[in-house]
Design an enzyme around this catalytic site. Structure first.
Site, PDB file in Angstrom:
ATOM      1  N   GLU A 121       0.777  -0.970   0.057  1.00  0.00           N
ATOM      2  CA  GLU A 121       0.225  -0.316   0.006  1.00  0.00           C
ATOM      3  C   GLU A 121       0.854   1.199   0.135  1.00  0.00           C
ATOM      4  O   GLU A 121       0.372   2.285  -0.546  1.00  0.00           O
ATOM      5  CB  GLU A 121      -1.026  -0.015   1.237  1.00  0.00           C
ATOM      6  CG  GLU A 121      -2.060  -1.039   1.105  1.00  0.00           C
ATOM      7  CD  GLU A 121      -2.802  -1.455  -0.174  1.00  0.00           C
ATOM      8  OE1 GLU A 121      -3.084  -0.494  -0.917  1.00  0.00           O
ATOM      9  OE2 GLU A 121      -3.048  -2.560  -0.594  1.00  0.00           O
ATOM     10  N   GLU A 166      -0.665  -0.649  -9.733  1.00  0.00           N
ATOM     11  CA  GLU A 166      -0.363  -1.838  -9.143  1.00  0.00           C
ATOM     12  C   GLU A 166       1.074  -2.059  -9.247  1.00  0.00           C
ATOM     13  O   GLU A 166       1.746  -2.681  -8.664  1.00  0.00           O
ATOM     14  CB  GLU A 166      -1.223  -3.095  -9.876  1.00  0.00           C
ATOM     15  CG  GLU A 166      -1.185  -4.413  -9.127  1.00  0.00           C
ATOM     16  CD  GLU A 166      -1.764  -4.257  -7.663  1.00  0.00           C
ATOM     17  OE1 GLU A 166      -2.441  -3.319  -7.344  1.00  0.00           O
ATOM     18  OE2 GLU A 166      -1.406  -5.304  -7.005  1.00  0.00           O
TER      19      GLU A 166
HETATM   20 MG    MG Z   1      -2.850  -3.237  -4.865  1.00  0.00          MG
END
Ligand code: MG
Length: 503
Positions: free
Chosen positions: A267, A296
């Site tokens: 995160e 991502e």
């Molecule tokens: Mg992610």
């Protein structure tokens, strides 16, 4: 002096962005603080605000403002940043206006109910209970694809919402290449005799000490705590209100601190992207992330390429051992490193290692593409799932709870989303390979906990550009090449060849 149309557009976009920030705050609060009884009124508030935002988006062209600017763009009268703002605003607007309000409401309501049924079906291990709702969702998503329009596959129209410009043909190619590499590679690893025991790393980790350690780590990597917070939630996530206020969450397990560290690093990678967007362009596409795949890539690069590397643990392991001598002081660094990178096919995607993870994604991608193209009978999904897991991962699926019913995505109407997870891994490997060449002594810097150069490189090559370039072009600019799964394959071969002593 009279204001130019582009300045009017920017003003309206900033207003919408503030409303989106409020929406994000309501959602963040729901996951982090909200008491149980707040759930129903909160859902209503969120639905209202979503409707207001939708209407504001449509109103961008109320007086012909946006289409006037689009005309200028098509006539090549807009340049530089203004051209980016209009191109990207038009992309979002065009999709939004093609979806009538009653359709959007119907989809939101169905998805909300389908998620409840899914949760019950998973609990009871009863796919038949979920099947009629999955049918409704798939029909609505087919309808969405029709409304949005597509030239090749209806799946393109859905994928486009998450990874703009990527076609399902391209996604298929890159994921097929990946599968062709991964399936035999996994077989080779499974044939090797390296015995690794993760239970050695379990112990007792008091929550307050875990929180302090996770905060220390997130800060060390580069998270600015004056522009964000780290909290707890069931499912870790990142949300942003502004580059000056980015929220991340993680989850804790009393017996396993490694579990929280992985989520926190992941995160933090997302958050560094959000904190690194150009603040002076807040509200416009210049200050927005380019795609879910690129997002991502930022989290996976930190979590895996860096956060599961030997140099990283040369830095962090002594600190971890000092803080938690029990259980870690018994296990030497080399063994610790191998254990946290243990490869083992398992049923659950979210617990998968770096090698098997993408096979989980490929299974979902192949299935959802066929669902939308209508070449599969939804009633057969449990069997199809089992066959694919057996073929790609080499294991048996004992029940649907740990099979077809494990992910929330489809019930939430998120179809076309899964591939972005794998794209993230592929982009990350490609960026990391480039970074190794561009940053002198990268491994040495990581091994002493110096991450500044990495952050500067990512900021200059990814974060600061917002949506100025498409994901495709951004990767080409940053790495000199378009997306290529070779980088990821090489990365796995080198890393796991050493861990599993394979030639
Ligand atoms: Mg992610």
């Amino acid at each position: 002096m009279k204001k130019k149309p582009i300045d009017h557009l920017k003003e309206r976009l900033v207003e919408i962005s503030h409303l989106v920030s409020i929406l994000n705050l309501l959602n963040w609060d729901r996951e982090v603080y909200m008491p149980k009884k707040g759930s129903d009124p909160r859902s209503v508030a969120i639905a209202h605000l979503s409707g207001i935002i939708h209407n504001k988006m449509i109103a961008l062209d109320q007086d012909g403002l946006l289409s006037g600017l689009k005309k200028q763009l098509d006539e090549k009268k807009l340049k530089g940043k203004d051209a980016v703002i209009v191109t990207e605003t038009w992309r979002t607007f065009d999709r939004e206006r093609k979806l009538p309000e009653d359709f959007v409401r119907k989809l939101a309501e169905t998805a909300s109910m389908a998620q409840d049924v899914w949760a019950e079906a998973r609990e009871k291990n009863d796919f038949k209970l979920f099947l009629p709702w999955l049918k409704k969702i798939v029909d609505l998503k087919k309808k969405e694809a029709e409304l949005v329009g597509f030239s090749d596959s209806p799946y393109d129209a859905l994928l486009d919402a998450y990874e703009p410009d990527l076609t399902s043909r391209e996604a298929s190619e890159v994921l097929n290449d990946l599968k062709d590499f991964l399936v035999p590679f996994l077989k080779k690893i499974r044939a090797s005799k390296e015995g690794l025991d993760p239970s050695k790393l379990k112990g007792k980790f008091p929550l307050d000490k875990q929180i302090a350690f996770n905060e220390m780590l997130s800060k060390a990597i580069g998270f600015d705590f004056e522009a964000g917070r780290l909290d707890q939630s069931t499912h870790p996530f990142t949300t942003n209100f502004h580059p000056g206020d980015v929220r991340i969450t993680t989850r804790y397990d009393d017996n396993d601190i490694i579990y929280s560290l992985g989520s926190t690093i992941h995160e933090t990678g997302h958050a560094l992207y959000e904190q690194g967007l150009p603040i002076e362009h807040f509200g416009t596409p210049l200050s927005e992330s380019v795609s879910l795949g690129i997002h991502e890539s930022q989290s996976r690069l930190w979590e895996n390429n860096i956060g599961r590397s030997k140099p990283f643990w040369r830095y962090l392991y002594p600190i971890l051992c000092k803080e938690f001598p029990e259980p870690f002081s018994k296990t030497p660094l080399d063994e610790f490193y191998k254990i946290i990178n243990k490869v083992e096919p398992s049923l659950i995607r979210t617990q998968a290692d770096e090698v098997t993870y993408n096979l989980h994604i490929i299974i979902r991608f192949e299935i959802e593409k066929e669902m939308i193209e209508g070449t599969i009978d939804l009633a057969d999904l449990p069997q199809i799932w089992r066959a694919k897991v057996k073929e790609y991962l080499g294991i048996e699926v004992p029940n649907d709870k740990e099979g077809i019913l494990q992910d929330v995505h489809w019930s939430a109407g998120l179809i076309g989303y899964f591939p972005t997870y794998s794209l993230g891994n592929l982009y990350a490997a490609q960026l990391y390979a480039t970074m190794k060449k561009k940053i002198p002594n990268l491994a040495g810097e990581i091994a002493v906990g110096k991450f500044k150069e990495i952050n500067v490189w990512l900021r200059e090559n990814i974060h600061m550009h917002g949506k100025t370039f498409t994901a495709r072009d951004l990767i080409k600019r940053a790495t000199g090449e378009y997306l290529n799964s070779r980088f990821f394959n090489n990365y796995l071969e080198e890393k796991y060849g050493e861990i599993y002593s394979m030639k």
